[in-house]
Design a protein around this motif. Structure first.
Motif, PDB file in Angstrom:
ATOM      1  N   ARG A 151       0.839  -1.216   0.000  1.00  0.00           N
ATOM      2  CA  ARG A 151       0.000   0.000   0.000  1.00  0.00           C
ATOM      3  C   ARG A 151       0.865   1.253   0.000  1.00  0.00           C
ATOM      4  NH1 ARG A 151      -5.485  -0.678   0.565  1.00  0.00           N
ATOM      5  NH2 ARG A 151      -6.173  -2.620   1.504  1.00  0.00           N
ATOM      6  N   GLU A 152       1.906   1.248   0.818  1.00  0.00           N
ATOM      7  CA  GLU A 152       2.797   2.404   0.886  1.00  0.00           C
ATOM      8  C   GLU A 152       3.504   2.620  -0.444  1.00  0.00           C
ATOM      9  OE1 GLU A 152       1.909   0.834   4.854  1.00  0.00           O
ATOM     10  OE2 GLU A 152       2.684  -0.146   3.063  1.00  0.00           O
ATOM     11  N   ALA A 153       3.957   1.535  -1.064  1.00  0.00           N
ATOM     12  CA  ALA A 153       4.653   1.632  -2.358  1.00  0.00           C
ATOM     13  C   ALA A 153       3.720   2.163  -3.446  1.00  0.00           C
ATOM     14  CB  ALA A 153       5.218   0.278  -2.766  1.00  0.00           C
ATOM     15  N   ALA A 154       2.437   1.839  -3.352  1.00  0.00           N
ATOM     16  CA  ALA A 154       1.460   2.316  -4.341  1.00  0.00           C
ATOM     17  C   ALA A 154       1.043   3.755  -4.089  1.00  0.00           C
ATOM     18  CB  ALA A 154       0.236   1.403  -4.352  1.00  0.00           C
ATOM     19  N   GLY A 155       1.474   4.329  -2.985  1.00  0.00           N
ATOM     20  CA  GLY A 155       1.125   5.715  -2.671  1.00  0.00           C
ATOM     21  C   GLY A 155      -0.367   5.877  -2.454  1.00  0.00           C
ATOM     22  N   ALA A 156      -0.891   7.008  -2.870  1.00  0.00           N
ATOM     23  CA  ALA A 156      -2.314   7.301  -2.675  1.00  0.00           C
ATOM     24  C   ALA A 156      -3.207   6.266  -3.358  1.00  0.00           C
ATOM     25  CB  ALA A 156      -2.641   8.699  -3.195  1.00  0.00           C
TER      26      ALA A 156
END
Length: 195
Positions: A151-156
């Protein structure tokens, strides 16, 4: 079991996207400067025109470039810019054939983190930062590909409950929410330029 996908808004095309990682990648590649449904129905159209029920990276990679462009140009065209996108699809498939033995799932099969997966997606021809993040979010939200920190790697785009991109579309209602979000983003960007 394949996930139920609603990106093309056509049952046969969505079924292909759900069972074929290569089709999902090609749909994401085509998703620019055309309505999302048009882009994500493209892999099904290509498969049909090639006489199959799925895409094969090695077959597309080796296809005569002019003949492949003609496949995409047939009416109705697969994309607004069929010649250019035919080149991009072939470049993607050539990369997959060379780097992953033609197996799209090999991109994410053994990754340990979302950051590693994002780096692999960004290395794909035709996948810049934004497209890679959206596809990472799509993998996590709809295909169950969820390495640590995805989720963090995918950003928003990875945010739970957001309606920003193709990653969030699960039916007509969510499609309308994503369209509304995109229209508002365009209005805000235009307003910011005018000030």
């Amino acid at each position: 079991m394949s996930p139920t996908i609603h990106l093309a808004q056509q049952p046969e095309a969505d079924e292909l996207l759900g069972r074929s990682p290569l089709a999902a990648l090609v749909g994401m590649l085509l998703d620019q400067q055309v309505p999302m449904e048009w882009a994500f129905s493209g892999p099904y159209t290509i498969a049909q025109r090639m006489g199959g029920d799925d895409l094969d990276a090695a077959q597309i990679a080796a296809y005569d470039p002019d003949a492949f462009a003609e496949l995409l140009k047939q009416k109705p065209a697969v994309h607004r810019y069929p010649g250019n996108m035919a080149k991009r699809v072939q470049q993607l498939c050539q990369y997959l054939a060379a780097e992953y033995g033609g197996d799209a799932t090999a991109i994410w099969r053994d990754v340990a983190t979302g950051g590693e997966l994002l780096a692999r997606l960004k290395a794909l021809p035709g996948f810049g930062e934004q497209k890679a993040k959206i596809f990472l979010a799509l993998l996590g939200k709809q295909f169950g590909v969820q390495p640590k920190g995805w989720r963090e790697a995918a950003g928003a785009y990875g945010e739970k409950g957001s309606y920003r991109s193709a990653a969030d579309i699960t039916g007509p209602e969510s499609l309308a929410k994503v369209r509304a979000y995109k229209q508002e983003s365009k209005r805000a960007a235009k307003a910011a330029k005018e000030t």
